[in-house]
Design a protein around this motif. Structure first.
Motif, PDB file in Angstrom:
ATOM      1  N   LEU A  92       0.836  -1.099  -0.153  1.00  0.00           N
ATOM      2  CA  LEU A  92       0.027   0.106  -0.164  1.00  0.00           C
ATOM      3  C   LEU A  92       0.894   1.215  -0.163  1.00  0.00           C
ATOM      4  O   LEU A  92       0.495   2.281  -0.617  1.00  0.00           O
ATOM      5  CB  LEU A  92      -0.916   0.074   1.080  1.00  0.00           C
ATOM      6  CG  LEU A  92      -2.164  -0.835   1.095  1.00  0.00           C
ATOM      7  CD1 LEU A  92      -3.031  -0.995   2.374  1.00  0.00           C
ATOM      8  CD2 LEU A  92      -3.004  -0.685   0.123  1.00  0.00           C
ATOM      9  N   LYS A 113     -11.316  -1.085  -0.511  1.00  0.00           N
ATOM     10  CA  LYS A 113     -10.731  -2.060  -1.054  1.00  0.00           C
ATOM     11  C   LYS A 113     -10.959  -3.367  -0.178  1.00  0.00           C
ATOM     12  O   LYS A 113     -11.278  -4.412  -0.630  1.00  0.00           O
ATOM     13  CB  LYS A 113      -9.220  -1.863  -1.404  1.00  0.00           C
ATOM     14  CG  LYS A 113      -8.884  -0.918  -2.421  1.00  0.00           C
ATOM     15  CD  LYS A 113      -7.290  -0.736  -2.511  1.00  0.00           C
ATOM     16  CE  LYS A 113      -7.110   0.314  -3.316  1.00  0.00           C
ATOM     17  NZ  LYS A 113      -7.721   0.280  -4.778  1.00  0.00           N
ATOM     18  N   SER A 125     -14.565  -4.568   0.020  1.00  0.00           N
ATOM     19  CA  SER A 125     -15.157  -5.121  -1.211  1.00  0.00           C
ATOM     20  C   SER A 125     -14.918  -6.577  -1.437  1.00  0.00           C
ATOM     21  O   SER A 125     -15.842  -7.247  -1.867  1.00  0.00           O
ATOM     22  CB  SER A 125     -14.352  -4.571  -2.532  1.00  0.00           C
ATOM     23  OG  SER A 125     -12.960  -4.903  -2.504  1.00  0.00           O
ATOM     24  N   ALA A 155      -9.580 -10.595   1.492  1.00  0.00           N
ATOM     25  CA  ALA A 155      -8.804  -9.521   2.483  1.00  0.00           C
ATOM     26  C   ALA A 155      -8.133  -9.963   3.430  1.00  0.00           C
ATOM     27  O   ALA A 155      -7.042  -9.384   3.741  1.00  0.00           O
ATOM     28  CB  ALA A 155     -10.104  -8.656   2.828  1.00  0.00           C
ATOM     29  N   LEU A 192      -3.880  -7.848  -3.919  1.00  0.00           N
ATOM     30  CA  LEU A 192      -4.332  -6.310  -4.024  1.00  0.00           C
ATOM     31  C   LEU A 192      -4.814  -6.027  -5.362  1.00  0.00           C
ATOM     32  O   LEU A 192      -6.095  -5.483  -5.438  1.00  0.00           O
ATOM     33  CB  LEU A 192      -3.245  -5.489  -3.563  1.00  0.00           C
ATOM     34  CG  LEU A 192      -3.462  -4.029  -3.667  1.00  0.00           C
ATOM     35  CD1 LEU A 192      -4.602  -3.817  -2.590  1.00  0.00           C
ATOM     36  CD2 LEU A 192      -2.351  -3.283  -3.368  1.00  0.00           C
ATOM     37  N   SER A 193      -4.565  -6.815  -6.081  1.00  0.00           N
ATOM     38  CA  SER A 193      -4.971  -6.725  -7.597  1.00  0.00           C
ATOM     39  C   SER A 193      -6.492  -7.178  -7.655  1.00  0.00           C
ATOM     40  O   SER A 193      -7.365  -6.705  -8.333  1.00  0.00           O
ATOM     41  CB  SER A 193      -4.052  -7.716  -8.464  1.00  0.00           C
ATOM     42  OG  SER A 193      -3.010  -6.892  -8.621  1.00  0.00           O
ATOM     43  N   LEU A 204      -8.575  -7.437  -5.049  1.00  0.00           N
ATOM     44  CA  LEU A 204      -9.264  -6.744  -4.298  1.00  0.00           C
ATOM     45  C   LEU A 204      -9.751  -5.121  -5.071  1.00  0.00           C
ATOM     46  O   LEU A 204     -10.921  -4.931  -4.991  1.00  0.00           O
ATOM     47  CB  LEU A 204      -8.538  -6.019  -2.882  1.00  0.00           C
ATOM     48  CG  LEU A 204      -8.388  -7.136  -1.967  1.00  0.00           C
ATOM     49  CD1 LEU A 204      -7.579  -6.466  -0.953  1.00  0.00           C
ATOM     50  CD2 LEU A 204      -9.918  -7.464  -1.255  1.00  0.00           C
ATOM     51  N   ASP A 205      -8.806  -4.986  -5.954  1.00  0.00           N
ATOM     52  CA  ASP A 205      -9.015  -3.850  -6.796  1.00  0.00           C
ATOM     53  C   ASP A 205     -10.030  -4.003  -7.617  1.00  0.00           C
ATOM     54  O   ASP A 205     -11.005  -2.975  -8.012  1.00  0.00           O
ATOM     55  CB  ASP A 205      -7.888  -3.251  -7.813  1.00  0.00           C
ATOM     56  CG  ASP A 205      -6.630  -2.312  -6.933  1.00  0.00           C
ATOM     57  OD1 ASP A 205      -7.405  -1.813  -6.026  1.00  0.00           O
ATOM     58  OD2 ASP A 205      -5.650  -2.337  -7.184  1.00  0.00           O
ATOM     59  N   GLU A 206     -10.037  -5.327  -8.329  1.00  0.00           N
ATOM     60  CA  GLU A 206     -11.177  -5.698  -9.535  1.00  0.00           C
ATOM     61  C   GLU A 206     -12.577  -5.825  -8.645  1.00  0.00           C
ATOM     62  O   GLU A 206     -13.511  -5.179  -9.262  1.00  0.00           O
ATOM     63  CB  GLU A 206     -10.869  -7.207  -9.798  1.00  0.00           C
ATOM     64  CG  GLU A 206      -9.909  -7.177 -10.816  1.00  0.00           C
ATOM     65  CD  GLU A 206      -9.659  -8.577 -11.362  1.00  0.00           C
ATOM     66  OE1 GLU A 206     -10.439  -9.365 -11.405  1.00  0.00           O
ATOM     67  OE2 GLU A 206      -8.422  -8.960 -11.572  1.00  0.00           O
ATOM     68  N   ASN A 209     -13.483  -4.207  -5.769  1.00  0.00           N
ATOM     69  CA  ASN A 209     -13.836  -2.960  -5.718  1.00  0.00           C
ATOM     70  C   ASN A 209     -14.392  -2.163  -6.864  1.00  0.00           C
ATOM     71  O   ASN A 209     -15.342  -1.391  -6.685  1.00  0.00           O
ATOM     72  CB  ASN A 209     -12.661  -2.008  -4.837  1.00  0.00           C
ATOM     73  CG  ASN A 209     -13.329  -0.916  -4.250  1.00  0.00           C
ATOM     74  OD1 ASN A 209     -14.187  -0.927  -3.595  1.00  0.00           O
ATOM     75  ND2 ASN A 209     -12.319   0.171  -4.356  1.00  0.00           N
ATOM     76  N   ASN A 210     -13.877  -2.375  -7.947  1.00  0.00           N
ATOM     77  CA  ASN A 210     -14.496  -1.442  -9.164  1.00  0.00           C
ATOM     78  C   ASN A 210     -15.817  -2.089  -9.431  1.00  0.00           C
ATOM     79  O   ASN A 210     -16.672  -1.430  -9.936  1.00  0.00           O
ATOM     80  CB  ASN A 210     -13.477  -1.687 -10.335  1.00  0.00           C
ATOM     81  CG  ASN A 210     -11.983  -0.990  -9.993  1.00  0.00           C
ATOM     82  OD1 ASN A 210     -12.155   0.153  -9.599  1.00  0.00           O
ATOM     83  ND2 ASN A 210     -10.884  -1.143 -10.688  1.00  0.00           N
ATOM     84  N   LYS A 267     -18.154  -0.555  -7.100  1.00  0.00           N
ATOM     85  CA  LYS A 267     -18.523   0.738  -7.442  1.00  0.00           C
ATOM     86  C   LYS A 267     -19.796   0.732  -8.561  1.00  0.00           C
ATOM     87  O   LYS A 267     -20.887   1.508  -8.532  1.00  0.00           O
ATOM     88  CB  LYS A 267     -17.405   1.369  -7.776  1.00  0.00           C
ATOM     89  CG  LYS A 267     -16.502   1.971  -6.858  1.00  0.00           C
ATOM     90  CD  LYS A 267     -15.085   2.712  -7.415  1.00  0.00           C
ATOM     91  CE  LYS A 267     -14.034   2.823  -6.665  1.00  0.00           C
ATOM     92  NZ  LYS A 267     -12.782   3.408  -7.194  1.00  0.00           N
TER      93      LYS A 267
END
Length: 521
Positions: A232, A253, A256, A266, A282-283, A285-287, A289-290, A293
């Motif tokens: 991070l 993140k 999500s 997580a 983390l990648s 988690l990013d997916e 999270n998107n 949204k």
């Protein structure tokens, strides 16, 4: 009227923390003050010495995942193997449920950030001859689970001095008590990086004990040896972390995973043992999270369309709205409509709901007025979860509307400004005074200011989608710019009264003060 200058700003912000009895880590209250904590630690000691199976049962939000991480990391540090279960929101439901009990055969169960409403599950554990230790921070209901020990500051006979702490803090205190019971050498401050994330994410009051723990924890994130925080740090490249970095970037993140898939993602990220695992998780988690949204925006539009402006609360529902995002939708609509919000997703005739409020009411207490309709509920002052038969939704709506009738003036807390801002005083030193008193949060809000009789020079719509407003303004001959995010309404008066906050804008190596418009009055 006198305006807020640098000196006045320093006076006002320092006054918030004058009487903090926990201003240093050395001043923190003792774990001994928790009801049942000695019963719990003695039982855990016995389980360790007799090599019993110990199962940690967590929860799928940030607080629950961090609580589980702290427990697992602590037991790993003292070389004790434990099992863990974090429920899947869609498969098991919330917390320690009867479905979770079916997965446990023997030993000792310790809940973190849940358990205080798990009566049926506690009965089932008792039938299996499995001891239960509950650590939780949610409001204690009428039906208390059958447990060997309940560690929860909200119990009326608990002597712990500060009641508004999150689940991870209760878990951390239990670990501190285990350390003491077993006379171990463990540095409990090494968990503060994790702890501050949970306190911020669970929107605990940023005062007293919480303020001190978060202030120290944010420093720890910067220097943390954990692979997750190293990653991070690399991604965010911040000189120093503030509460908003956690609230708006890190926590969503982590959240999500439990909202959209499984919270184990997580947990894996926070427990990463190497850079590769941290990067991979983390990648993912990013997916997630998107994806979150996108769904959130879609359901927000549908829920907003169904909202009746005349109601005392936003109370709406839809078939198969994604359960993972209805809590965020509730929060968003509560702020937009300035009243509590209850958002329900109906599936197979059952309505599962999330409630949020920024008001001078206690959501949990309001919901109890309709408890004869509910299949289950839990939560605290500002947030709650509940479920009921969809056929009872209209009656539930009527009860809540009627209950809120007497709170008409208290359905939304308007932000309190520090006063009229002296625009001429605003420079990087002014903003550094604001930063000095980080972290901000509930009951210790980031400073916001009034700007009265400001003249509009010009406006622009900026951003890829032209959905952010940039205003060029004049205050007594001083020309400055201010941004209002996610607002494309250009029907603006020539003479304005604003509420603004301040931040630093870093662009191409140059750092300048930035005015952020919170509201156009």
């Amino acid at each position: 009227m006198s305006k807020i200058t640098k000196n006045r700003l320093f006076e006002l912000l320092s006054a918030r923390h004058l009487n903090n009895p926990y201003s240093k880590l050395a001043d923190l209250p003792s774990p001994d003050n928790f009801k049942d904590i000695h019963i719990a630690t003695k039982r855990i000691k016995k389980a360790i010495l007799e090599k019993e199976t110990i199962t940690i049962v967590g929860d799928y939000d940030v607080d629950g995942v961090v609580s589980t991480t702290i427990m697992l990391d602590f037991f790993n540090t003292i070389n004790v193997k434990v099992n863990h279960i974090i429920p899947n929101r869609f498969e098991h439901g919330y917390g320690l449920s009867t479905k979770i009990v079916d997965l446990i055969d023997d030993g000792l169960v310790i809940t973190v950030d849940n358990g205080i409403s798990a009566y049926e599950a506690s009965v089932k554990l008792k039938e299996k001859n499995i001891d239960l230790i509950i650590t939780d921070h949610h409001t204690v209901g009428d039906k208390i689970p059958i447990a060997l020990a309940i560690i929860n500051p909200k119990q009326h006979d608990c002597k712990f001095e500060f009641k508004d702490i999150c689940g991870a803090q209760v878990a951390w205190y239990l670990c501190a008590a285990i350390k003491k019971e077993l006379n171990l050498d463990v540095n409990m401050s090494s968990f503060l990086d994790l702890l501050c994330v949970a306190i911020i994410a669970d929107i605990m009051p940023m005062t007293a004990l919480n303020y001190t723990l978060v202030k120290q924890g944010l420093k720890k994130i910067k220097t943390s040896p954990r692979e997750a925080f190293k990653k991070l740090n690399e991604v965010m490249s911040k000189e120093a972390f503030v509460s908003d970095d956690v609230g708006f970037f890190i926590a969503p993140k982590l959240n999500s995973a439990g909202r959209m898939d499984d919270a184990s993602v997580a947990l894996s990220f926070l427990l990463s043992k190497n850079a590769h695992t941290a990067n991979e998780t983390l990648s993912l988690l990013d997916e997630l999270n998107n994806y979150r949204k996108t769904l959130q925006e879609e359901i927000s539009r549908k829920a907003d369309f169904k909202t009746d402006k005349k109601d005392n609360a936003v109370i709406v529902w839809g078939e198969d709205w994604h359960e993972g995002v209805i809590g965020i939708v509730a929060s968003k609509l509560s702020n937009a409509h300035k009243k509590p919000a209850f958002i329900f997703s109906i599936h197979n005739g059952i309505a599962k709901g999330s409630a949020r409020a920024n008001a001078n009411i206690n959501l949990y207490d309001i919901i109890t007025k309709a408890n004869h309709l509910l299949l289950g509920y839990g939560g605290h002052k500002n947030a709650a979860g509940l479920s009921l038969n969809a056929s009872n939704l209209e009656e539930f709506k009527t009860i809540i509307n009627n209950e809120l009738e007497e709170y008409k003036e208290d359905l939304h807390i308007e932000p309190i400004t520090l006063g009229e801002l002296d625009v001429a005083s605003v420079d990087l030193e002014f903003i550094s005074i604001i930063e000095k008193f980080e972290p901000y949060g509930l009951e210790n809000h980031r400073p916001i200011f009034k700007l009265s009789n400001i003249s509009l020079v010009k406006y622009d719509l900026i951003g890829k989608d032209k959905n952010h407003l940039k205003l060029t303004l004049n205050s007594d001959g001083i020309i400055f710019e201010a941004l209002k995010f996610n607002d494309s309404n250009v029907n603006i008066s020539q003479n304005l009264n604003l509420i603004v906050s301040l931040s630093k804008n870093e662009f191409r190596g140059e750092v300048t003060p930035q005015f952020l418009i919170q509201d156009i009055l």
